[in-house]
Structure formats: C-alpha cells, structure tokens
Scaffold this motif. Structure first.
Motif, PDB file in Angstrom:
ATOM      1  N   ARG A 173      18.177 -46.089  37.426  1.00  0.00           N
ATOM      2  CA  ARG A 173      18.416 -44.734  37.948  1.00  0.00           C
ATOM      3  C   ARG A 173      17.810 -43.641  37.066  1.00  0.00           C
ATOM      4  O   ARG A 173      17.616 -42.521  37.504  1.00  0.00           O
ATOM      5  CB  ARG A 173      19.917 -44.501  38.095  1.00  0.00           C
ATOM      6  CG  ARG A 173      20.541 -45.388  39.160  1.00  0.00           C
ATOM      7  CD  ARG A 173      21.994 -45.030  39.390  1.00  0.00           C
ATOM      8  NE  ARG A 173      22.539 -45.822  40.479  1.00  0.00           N
ATOM      9  CZ  ARG A 173      23.747 -45.628  40.993  1.00  0.00           C
ATOM     10  NH1 ARG A 173      24.532 -44.676  40.518  1.00  0.00           N
ATOM     11  NH2 ARG A 173      24.172 -46.377  41.989  1.00  0.00           N
ATOM     12  N   GLU A 174      17.554 -43.981  35.818  1.00  0.00           N
ATOM     13  CA  GLU A 174      17.022 -42.981  34.886  1.00  0.00           C
ATOM     14  C   GLU A 174      15.631 -42.514  35.304  1.00  0.00           C
ATOM     15  O   GLU A 174      15.250 -41.387  35.053  1.00  0.00           O
ATOM     16  CB  GLU A 174      16.919 -43.573  33.477  1.00  0.00           C
ATOM     17  CG  GLU A 174      18.221 -44.096  32.937  1.00  0.00           C
ATOM     18  CD  GLU A 174      18.930 -43.072  32.073  1.00  0.00           C
ATOM     19  OE1 GLU A 174      18.313 -42.637  31.090  1.00  0.00           O
ATOM     20  OE2 GLU A 174      20.095 -42.728  32.395  1.00  0.00           O
ATOM     21  N   TYR A 178      14.269 -41.081  43.514  1.00  0.00           N
ATOM     22  CA  TYR A 178      15.396 -40.680  44.354  1.00  0.00           C
ATOM     23  C   TYR A 178      16.541 -40.139  43.489  1.00  0.00           C
ATOM     24  O   TYR A 178      17.070 -39.062  43.741  1.00  0.00           O
ATOM     25  CB  TYR A 178      15.890 -41.862  45.203  1.00  0.00           C
ATOM     26  CG  TYR A 178      17.221 -41.601  45.882  1.00  0.00           C
ATOM     27  CD1 TYR A 178      17.313 -40.725  46.969  1.00  0.00           C
ATOM     28  CD2 TYR A 178      18.388 -42.207  45.420  1.00  0.00           C
ATOM     29  CE1 TYR A 178      18.536 -40.468  47.578  1.00  0.00           C
ATOM     30  CE2 TYR A 178      19.608 -41.968  46.014  1.00  0.00           C
ATOM     31  CZ  TYR A 178      19.690 -41.088  47.094  1.00  0.00           C
ATOM     32  OH  TYR A 178      20.895 -40.837  47.682  1.00  0.00           O
ATOM     33  N   TYR A 179      16.879 -40.883  42.453  1.00  0.00           N
ATOM     34  CA  TYR A 179      18.030 -40.481  41.628  1.00  0.00           C
ATOM     35  C   TYR A 179      17.724 -39.282  40.740  1.00  0.00           C
ATOM     36  O   TYR A 179      18.585 -38.499  40.423  1.00  0.00           O
ATOM     37  CB  TYR A 179      18.525 -41.645  40.766  1.00  0.00           C
ATOM     38  CG  TYR A 179      19.328 -42.652  41.566  1.00  0.00           C
ATOM     39  CD1 TYR A 179      20.604 -42.325  42.033  1.00  0.00           C
ATOM     40  CD2 TYR A 179      18.811 -43.905  41.883  1.00  0.00           C
ATOM     41  CE1 TYR A 179      21.348 -43.242  42.773  1.00  0.00           C
ATOM     42  CE2 TYR A 179      19.536 -44.825  42.618  1.00  0.00           C
ATOM     43  CZ  TYR A 179      20.814 -44.487  43.061  1.00  0.00           C
ATOM     44  OH  TYR A 179      21.537 -45.382  43.791  1.00  0.00           O
ATOM     45  N   THR A 180      16.458 -39.168  40.323  1.00  0.00           N
ATOM     46  CA  THR A 180      16.134 -38.036  39.454  1.00  0.00           C
ATOM     47  C   THR A 180      15.828 -36.787  40.293  1.00  0.00           C
ATOM     48  O   THR A 180      15.580 -35.718  39.755  1.00  0.00           O
ATOM     49  CB  THR A 180      14.912 -38.339  38.566  1.00  0.00           C
ATOM     50  OG1 THR A 180      13.824 -38.734  39.406  1.00  0.00           O
ATOM     51  CG2 THR A 180      15.211 -39.433  37.566  1.00  0.00           C
ATOM     52  N   GLY A 181      15.843 -36.957  41.610  1.00  0.00           N
ATOM     53  CA  GLY A 181      15.669 -35.810  42.498  1.00  0.00           C
ATOM     54  C   GLY A 181      14.216 -35.414  42.694  1.00  0.00           C
ATOM     55  O   GLY A 181      13.912 -34.361  43.227  1.00  0.00           O
ATOM     56  N   LYS A 182      13.306 -36.288  42.241  1.00  0.00           N
ATOM     57  CA  LYS A 182      11.885 -35.957  42.339  1.00  0.00           C
ATOM     58  C   LYS A 182      11.399 -36.059  43.794  1.00  0.00           C
ATOM     59  O   LYS A 182      10.533 -35.306  44.224  1.00  0.00           O
ATOM     60  CB  LYS A 182      11.108 -36.918  41.431  1.00  0.00           C
ATOM     61  CG  LYS A 182       9.699 -36.461  41.135  1.00  0.00           C
ATOM     62  CD  LYS A 182       9.079 -37.350  40.055  1.00  0.00           C
ATOM     63  CE  LYS A 182       7.598 -37.038  39.916  1.00  0.00           C
ATOM     64  NZ  LYS A 182       6.930 -38.020  39.067  1.00  0.00           N
ATOM     65  N   ALA A 183      11.980 -37.015  44.505  1.00  0.00           N
ATOM     66  CA  ALA A 183      11.605 -37.195  45.905  1.00  0.00           C
ATOM     67  C   ALA A 183      12.697 -37.972  46.615  1.00  0.00           C
ATOM     68  O   ALA A 183      13.532 -38.593  45.971  1.00  0.00           O
ATOM     69  CB  ALA A 183      10.280 -37.966  45.994  1.00  0.00           C
ATOM     70  N   LYS A 184      12.686 -37.944  47.933  1.00  0.00           N
ATOM     71  CA  LYS A 184      13.682 -38.724  48.673  1.00  0.00           C
ATOM     72  C   LYS A 184      13.357 -40.214  48.617  1.00  0.00           C
ATOM     73  O   LYS A 184      14.231 -41.060  48.629  1.00  0.00           O
ATOM     74  CB  LYS A 184      13.759 -38.250  50.117  1.00  0.00           C
ATOM     75  CG  LYS A 184      14.475 -36.921  50.219  1.00  0.00           C
ATOM     76  CD  LYS A 184      14.670 -36.503  51.659  1.00  0.00           C
ATOM     77  CE  LYS A 184      15.411 -35.178  51.724  1.00  0.00           C
ATOM     78  NZ  LYS A 184      15.332 -34.553  53.044  1.00  0.00           N
ATOM     79  N   CYS A 185      12.067 -40.492  48.590  1.00  0.00           N
ATOM     80  CA  CYS A 185      11.497 -41.828  48.356  1.00  0.00           C
ATOM     81  C   CYS A 185      12.211 -42.954  49.112  1.00  0.00           C
ATOM     82  O   CYS A 185      12.014 -43.131  50.297  1.00  0.00           O
ATOM     83  CB  CYS A 185      11.434 -42.096  46.864  1.00  0.00           C
ATOM     84  SG  CYS A 185      10.398 -43.537  46.463  1.00  0.00           S
ATOM     85  N   GLN A 186      13.025 -43.701  48.427  1.00  0.00           N
ATOM     86  CA  GLN A 186      13.717 -44.864  48.999  1.00  0.00           C
ATOM     87  C   GLN A 186      12.756 -45.874  49.621  1.00  0.00           C
ATOM     88  O   GLN A 186      13.108 -46.641  50.514  1.00  0.00           O
ATOM     89  CB  GLN A 186      14.772 -44.425  50.030  1.00  0.00           C
ATOM     90  CG  GLN A 186      15.832 -43.511  49.425  1.00  0.00           C
ATOM     91  CD  GLN A 186      17.085 -43.394  50.275  1.00  0.00           C
ATOM     92  OE1 GLN A 186      17.109 -43.799  51.436  1.00  0.00           O
ATOM     93  NE2 GLN A 186      18.135 -42.852  49.691  1.00  0.00           N
TER      94      GLN A 186
END
Lengths: 649, 329
Positions: free
Chosen positions: A289-290, A294-302
């Motif tokens: 998650r680091e 997605y978790y860092t809020g850079k993109a929705k990605c997934q």
C-alpha cells in the motif's frame, strides 16, 4: 539454639575450589554452627557418590536442611534439589553457597578465600535455618506450538514439531517464508545452491497438514503463560485472496507502480503488487500500500484487480485480528545485516560499486537483478574485486562480537567472483576463522584458486579516477596497501533486528548488550529463555551460520516438544505474593514486572500476581514501598539472616 | 475524685513540640483534666525527680514520654517513669524512632562537641572549653549527665506499651489514645496508635505512571496540587510512611517527610525510601542512577530524617570509636 537439623557439604570441585579454599577447614568450622548436625567435604559433591553421601545423611541424621557449599546455584541447585527430593527432603530446604565463583576463582590468597568461604557458608546456614518447605504446582500444556519467523530456523522448528504430530502455527511478517536464506546464492562450505536446500522445505511447510501458515502477519501481544499462552496475531491486509490466487503473475506484469526491491536489497525495481521471488510460499503476491497508486491517491488504477482472472484482488481490506491458544512458543525472528551509516569510511551508499554481502548474494543469484552476472554499475565485468571482512564486526565502534559467518561467506564470494569473471580478488581479513566442519578444508580449497589474501582490515574505500581504492594495512608485510578495484563487497556484521526490542517486549524476552535475545544459559539451555515455554531458534539469539541455525532450531523444537509430550510443567514455587493488608495500590510494581505477572484489582485497589507468570526475580519486592510484596524462599527474615550470617562468620 | 487517672508527661531530647501538641487538643484538655490528674509535666509544672521517686511503683497510670535518649539523664528518667507507671506511651517521632535528634548518629560525641563548642562561626572558644561531666567548684562537685555517642529510641532503654508517632502526634490520635485509656478499651500491647498502611493509602493525589528523570526540592518548583509528588520528581516519603496523620502536610502542598515512621511490614524506612526512589528513575544506566541519587543533598539525612535509631544500621559506624556505651546497647 535452632531446632533445625542441618547438614553442610563442602565441595572440592576437583581442585577448582580446594586449590584456593581450605575446604576441610570450612567443613570443620561449619560443624560448630547453630543447627548443624553434620558437616563434610568431598571431592565432587555433584557426582553420584557425592549426592548419595548427602542422601544417606538426610535419612540417617533426619536432616531438615542441607547446605551445599560448591558452585553457582545456576549450575547445580537443580541437581542437589533433585537429590534431596529423592531422599524425601523438600527441595527448597536445600541452600547453595557459591564458594567457587565467589571465593576460589577470584583470588589466589588461600587465607582470604577460606575466610570468605566460611562467612558465606555461615550465611547459607543462617538461611537454611529459616528455609521453609515449598510445594510445587503443575500447569497443563496445550499441545499446540507457535513458531514466529519463517526463515530457515522457523521452518526447521515448525517441521520438526509438526513431524512429531503436534499442531503448529507459523507466523511470518513478510508475504512469503524463506527469510534471509532465500536471498543467498550458494552456501558455504559445500557451495550447493541455497534455494535447492531451502525451497523443498518451504513447500513441505505449506503442504504439511499439521502446519498452519500465516504470512504477512505479526504477533501483537502475548498473554497467559507456559502451557496456555493466548496470542493475538494481526493478519495484515494483503488484498490478495490466497484461496483464489493462482500465482499467474498477470497483476504484477500490468501494475504500473514500481519501487526499489527490498528482496534484491535495492538493486532492482519491483512492482507494487509483487511476489518476492519465484519460489515464494505462498505463491501469491502482496499488494504494497505504500507505493500503490490507488492507495497513495495517485490514480484510481486498480489495474491489478481488473486483470486478475481469478478475482482474487480486492481493495480496502481491514487487518484481521485473531486470537490463538498455544502451549509453547518458538521465537525465530532472525537477524539483520549492518548497513554502514552515511559518511562511513568504506564509501557504502556513496559509491554504487560498494556492495554489502546480501547485495552480492542477490547479484550472484541466477534469479537476481543481473541474472547472476557480476557487473559493475557501468555494466562491465570487474577487473578486480575486493572482499572486506569484519565490517562492523570485531569493531568497538560498531559491534564488538565476531559475526561468525563472514569469513566463510567472504571465501564463497571470492570463489563466485573467480568462477564468473576473470577478475583479481583481494580478501582483506583480520583473522581467518574457519571453525566449522569442512571450513578449514574450504579455506584451503579457495586458497588454491588464486585469491590474494591480505591480512589486515580494509580501512577505507576511496575513488581515484574510474577505480575504487581499498586502503588497508598489510600486517604480514608491514606496509599500507592501496589496491585499485572495480567492485568492493563489504561483509558487514550480523546484528539484532531493528524491531528486536519490540519483539522482546511482546514475548517478555531479555536482550543482551548487543540486542540479541538472551538464552537462559549459554551452555546448558541455549534455546530456552527466562520465560517458561518460550524458546529461541536461530540468529535471533546470536550470529550463526546455516548449519548452526538448523541445529539450534532443532534444539528449540526438542525443548518445545518435551513440554508438549509431558503434557504438564512443574512451576517453581519461588514466586512473589502480595500481603494485601499492606498494599496501598501505588502500582509501582506493575510497570516494573518484566513478565507482566502483576495486574491491578480495581475493586480491592491492590496488586494481584499471576503466579504462573512470575519468575521470582524480585523486582516488585525491592520496589514495593510498603513491603507488601514478598518472595517465597527469599523472605525478609531469610535475607536478613543471611546478612547476619556473613557478619557472624 | 479518687477514681481519676494519673498521667505523667515527660520530655527527653526533644524540641518541645510534643508538649505543645498536647495543648493542640484545645478545649478538650479540660476533658482530660476532668478524667486525669497530671502528676508530672516539666514544661508546665515544677515537679522534681525526688517527687517521682517518692511515688509507689505503678502509681502513675500512663506516662507519655517524648524525645530521644540523648544522655544518661534521659535514660534514668525514662527508667524511673517506667517503674512508676502502669503504661508507657512513646510519644512523638523522637521517642518512637530517635527523630531529628538521632540524625546526630551520623556523628559521635567528640565530633558533635567539636562542632558545637569550637567550629561553628558564632562560637568564640579560644581555650577550647568543653562541658565536663564533673566540675569541682569551691562549693563542691557539679555534675552533668553523660552525653551518649548515640541517640536511642525510647524502646531501647525501657519497655514501651504503646506507640504514638508523629512530629508531633496529631490531636485526634492523642485524644484517641486518651479515650482508649479512659475507657479501658486498650489495644494489644505494642500497638502503634495510627494507621497500618502507608500515607499513599489516604492521599487523594492522582497516581499514574511513576517514572522520573531526576529529583527536585519542593522550593525549586511550583508543584501540581492534584498529582502525586513522586511523579513530579519531588521526594515524598508518603509511600514508606505509616498512615494516620490525616495527610496534613500533603493537604497544604508539602511532601511527606516521614514522621510516622515505617508502615507495618517495612523493616527500615530509609532503605525502603531509597529503594523506592531508585525504582522511579527512568533509566537502566547504573552511572546515571548514581549521579541522580548522588545529587540529592544530604541523602542519608533525607532518608532517615526521623528513623535513624530505628534503622538496621542505627548509626554511622566509626571505626576508631571504642565506646562501651555503644557496645552495651
């Protein structure tokens, strides 16, 4: 006059004691003291005839107290307690007096040593006059083991215990088991491939019906005591369902985020969702998650979830907290290597071609960042390579101890460099320590491979033009050498993990000065700890190579198995108790107890001791301002009598 | 009134505070006077030794004796009162444990005299005249009591029936003692007329985590009136001191000085306090512990402010001191 009937037994310890202490005089002197009905000296009290001598006297003289003036109670108190019990005397009526470590071994002055031995014996007799018979309790052992740490030590311990038919839970904080050994290329002295030895065992773990594997999990808390530990384990959210994941690797391939690989010691990049290495167990990635977009809020990605055909990936999972019951615990949390700090004299972290040992292992490993090719940061084959021993080991500025593995690992590195390149190899060493089986032979073999051995520590690495220059004293030639090379390998110290203090706190372990976990006794109980039912396996206890680690882990497993097989454990009655009338509820003792054995009764406003957890260390007794804490077998009147005994002698 | 009780009050080595404490019961003194005749009270009335000697044995019901045993007169008078009294009450910290006078046990007769009669800045004594036990004058021989090397607590020279600690004992405990005697409802011999647990038991201050990095004296800080003094790094002897004082000092924001002596179960108040203080230190470094503890001014005096005679060591051992009187006790 005391009504006690005490026997005094003064040991010669061969000549260990008798060469400095006049043991006959001590025995004669004791004969005249209050309560003593018989006093003898003997060559080896701990021998069978010695013990029988005491046992015979117990019966013939009707002794209700035995004083053995010999070695340390840690050494032989259990021996004489057992002997007393077998002769029908309560073991806690035996008092040890240490006239070896405290008398004969600290002076050559016979008169003084004898005088001191008399005083200490007088003190022991004074205590024996007040010793009380204590009854031992037994506690049941839950036949289930927790092994913490999935390196070679934890794997070995888990497999041994499981093979004996007991359930094991193996907890590993990383996404895969394997530990440091999984990073290695070859192993000394046989040069067989590390993975070839390790991975079959890893597979055996995951396939064993008695072993439950919890990876990406950490022990948060340990409650209870030997036989019935309640352990709280946090399963960190992996975001990959192990039941669904097929290990196909699609997610890793498509993941757009990458960071430096910890497994490759920063020599390569890995994806945010990745598996540490090809043979990982379980063979499923971890979503980090680091760095995940997605978790860092850079993109929705997934993207990973979308490409996963098994629908194994979900997001925003919560950590799962489980509570499990165990009878025994094996701690096998391993080591870390020393990474010299910024500004160090070896240019580590400054010059890209200065590597630590693990980095070299990764580079040399066929599945490593260079597919096993040894190349400089310029992508070229090195013309000369220096291997520096003892970096941070045997060095009072870093670690005083010898790390035990580096000499042989360094020889292995030299061999691998020779095997894979045409480079000259320079080994800078202080002493060559080849103490293991086959190690000296290995050293001899490597010496024949055309390696340049320079006896002297690699003191400094600088850069001159394209070359790294290793400077060090060649002690055999008595000159300072400056050797230009293209690559430097620092064989840095093995050290306690950064989180060792936290682990120690969780399991109530003690750490030595260097941070390694303390064994109960270096020789007699190297896998046991001061906490009953908690054992140590492998390098968390001190630097070890693989053969020693596996042997140590086997020992820890045997210790754990012994308890489970017995089904019950005798609890020492030497434990603290609270005199409630005196307790004011100040709570001083609670924070001091190293074993979490004291709790607070909010209704009665008094301290409460969980006897099964108490190790009888006496910290609470010394700290209690109102003397509400007492320790069985070390009561105030007993200790005061001992002090008086010293002065009376 | 033939049934009236007979009391005696006597002072040995003391400051007189215990005498004042008797008056601190205020108008209740009249109640005491109503139930008891006072046969001896040097601070208030002129009675001579001969008057007491003339009394039949056990004539006095209760002798309240305060002060430590500093000299031969203290010892003799205590023994006389013991002989003439049914009950002896050790009254106040000095009689109970030696008290402040017993701090002189860190010294001995010679060093005390040297200090008092020669060294102090206000002393002018060029001829080095010290008090002598016997002085010849034309009229005959003058005598002074023998000054002991050691101050003793009362129980070291006579049997004591009850103990009333405090510096001075608080009025409510004095009254409780008198009432118990008057009613004949006496506790077992040897009872300490006070609490059993420590002062902390009655102290309302909030106790949380006891970890400190050093100690300060009360005049160096403005203490938090709600919080445990020890947790604020201020030495408070409350945890090693017998309860029963009504936390008088703590109520006015002063740490406990320990005048009730050790609580039931504690053998040596000073050693226990030292042990408690070291426990509080938030360090495992022996040198640091040493330096912090070493920075406490007059540490031994602090620890044994009231109880040196009642301690395990009893006094500083002076190697060259060959005093028969020390040996005799």
């Amino acid at each position: 006059m005391s009504e006690r009937r005490i026997g005094v037994y003064v040991c010669h310890c061969g000549t260990n004691i008798s060469k400095t202490v006049d043991v006959e005089d001590v025995a004669k002197y004791s004969q005249g003291l209050d309560g003593v009905v018989v006093s003898k000296d003997y060559k080896y009290m701990c021998s069978q005839p010695g013990q029988e001598l005491i046992q015979k006297d117990i019966k013939e003289h009707g002794l209700d107290g035995v004083v053995v003036a010999a070695c340390s109670p840690r050494m032989h108190e259990p021996t004489f307690q057992r002997a007393a019990r077998n002769a029908g005397l309560n073991p806690y009526l035996v008092e040890m007096v240490n006239i070896r470590e405290q008398c004969s071994w600290v002076t050559d002055d016979r008169a003084l040593a004898t005088a001191k031995a008399k005083r200490l014996t007088s003190s022991g007799i004074a205590k024996a006059r007040l010793n009380r018979a204590l009854e031992t309790d037994f506690t049941a052992i839950t036949p289930r083991a927790l092994v913490v740490g999935g390196g070679i030590a934890g794997i070995e311990a888990a497999l041994k215990i499981a093979a004996s038919g007991y359930e094991v839970v193996l907890v590993e904080k990383e996404g895969t088991i394997g530990g440091q050994m999984a990073k290695f290329d070859k192993t000394f002295p046989t040069l067989d491939c590390s993975a070839c030895i390790l991975t079959p065992k890893m597979v055996e773990v995951v396939q064993h019906p008695k072993i439950e594997l919890m990876t990406y999990s950490e022990v948060q808390r340990v409650d209870g005591y030997v036989g019935s530990f309640e352990v709280t384990i946090e399963k960190k959210p992996r975001d990959v369902d192990l039941n669904l994941c097929t290990g196909c690797g699609d997610c890793t391939e498509k993941c757009p985020a990458s960071v430096l690989s910890e497994f490759d010691e920063g020599l390569s990049m890995r994806k945010s969702i990745s598996t540490a290495f090809a043979q990982a167990i379980p063979n499923a990635p971890v979503l980090d998650r680091e760095s995940c977009w997605y978790y860092t809020g850079k993109a929705k990605c997934q993207v990973c979830a979308r490409v996963c055909q098994a629908n194994a990936i979900t997001f925003d999972n919560e950590p799962e907290i489980v509570k499990e019951q165990f009878g025994v615990i094996v701690v096998a949390t391993g080591f870390d290597i020393l990474r010299p700090e910024e500004g160090n004299q070896w240019g580590y972290g400054k010059y890209p071609d200065v590597f630590n040992g693990l980095q070299f292992e990764r580079m040399s490993n066929a599945s490593g960042p260079t597919d096993g090719l040894l190349v400089t940061s310029q992508g070229k084959e090195p013309e000369a390579v220096a291997v520096l021993h003892c970096i941070g080991s045997r060095d009072e500025n870093y670690r005083e101890y010898c790390s035990r593995t580096c000499c042989m690992a360094s020889l292995k590195f030299a061999h691998l460099v020779k095997e894979k390149t045409n480079a000259e190899v320079y080994e800078f060493y202080i002493d060559m320590r080849s103490f293991g089986k086959g190690y000296e032979e290995f050293y001899n073999r490597i010496q024949e491979e055309g390696i340049n051995f320079i006896r002297g520590k690699g003191a400094e690495v600088t850069k001159k033009g394209e070359k790294l220059v290793v400077r060090g004293e060649d002690q055999q030639l008595g000159v300072i050498r400056e050797v230009p090379v293209d690559m430097v390998i620092l064989n840095t110290a093995l050290q306690a993990r950064e989180d060792a203090a936290k682990i120690a706190e969780t399991f109530s372990l003690q750490q030595g000065q260097d941070g390694w976990f303390m064994e109960l006794h270096a020789k007699l109980a190297p896998g046991k700890t001061a906490v009953e039912g908690v054992f140590l396996a492998g390098t968390c206890q001190g630097p070890r190579d693989i053969p020693d680690t596996v042997a140590h882990a086997g020992g820890a497993a045997a210790d754990a198995l012994r308890l489970m097989a017995a089904g019950q454990q005798e609890m020492s009655p030497v434990s603290a108790y609270v005199v409630e009338e005196y307790c004011t509820g100040c709570k001083v003792c609670i924070s001091l107890c190293p074993y979490d054995a004291i709790s607070f009764d909010e209704d009665g406003k008094v301290a409460v001791i969980t006897t099964a957890l108490c190790k009888g260390c006496g910290a609470c007794v010394a700290s209690c301002p109102t003397n509400a804490m007492h320790l069985r077998h070390f009561e105030d009147e007993q200790i005061l009598a001992q002090i008086e005994g010293v002065f009376a002698g | 009134m033939a049934d009236k009780l007979k009391f005696a009050f006597y002072w040995n080595a003391s400051c007189g505070g215990c005498e004042v404490a008797v008056l601190d019961i205020h108008e209740k003194i009249l109640d005491v006077a109503a139930i008891a005749d006072i046969l001896m009270w040097p601070v208030a009335m002129d009675f001579k030794e001969e008057d007491v000697e003339a009394l039949p044995d056990q004539h006095i019901d209760v002798a309240f004796i305060n002060g430590g045993i500093r000299n031969s007169e203290n010892k003799k008078m205590s023994q006389l009162l013991r002989q003439k009294s049914k009950y002896v009450v050790a009254f106040g910290a000095c009689a109970n444990f030696g008290g402040i006078p017993a701090l002189a046990n860190f010294h001995h007769k010679e060093s005390i005299f040297d200090r008092v009669y020669s060294e102090t800045p206000s002393t002018v004594n060029p001829e080095g005249v010290w008090p002598q036990e016997i002085t010849e004058v034309p009229e005959g021989e003058l005598s002074l009591p023998t000054f002991f090397n050691t101050v003793y607590m009362l129980a070291e020279v006579v049997d004591v029936d009850y103990y009333l600690p405090g510096c001075p004992p608080p009025p409510d405990l004095i009254l409780a003692a008198v009432e118990a005697i008057a009613s004949g409802n006496l506790p077992p011999r040897g009872t300490v007329i006070a609490g059993e647990k420590s002062v902390c038991h009655s102290c309302d201050r909030v106790k949380e985590e006891k970890k400190v990095t050093g100690f300060r004296r009360i005049h160096e800080v403005i203490p938090d009136p709600e919080r445990c003094f020890l947790e604020q790094g201020i030495i408070c002897a409350g945890s090693v001191t017998r309860d029963g004082c009504g936390t008088r000092c703590l109520n006015v924001d002063m740490p406990c000085r320990g005048c009730f002596g050790a609580p039931e179960g504690v053998i040596d108040q000073g050693a226990q306090l030292l042990s408690t203080l070291t426990t509080l230190l938030d360090t495992d470094d022996l040198e640091e512990v040493r330096s912090i503890i070493g920075s406490i001014p007059d540490l031994s005096g602090y620890l044994y402010r009231f109880t040196l005679s009642d301690s395990l060591m009893k006094r500083r051992i002076v190697a060259e001191l060959k005093d028969k009187e020390v040996a005799s006790h």
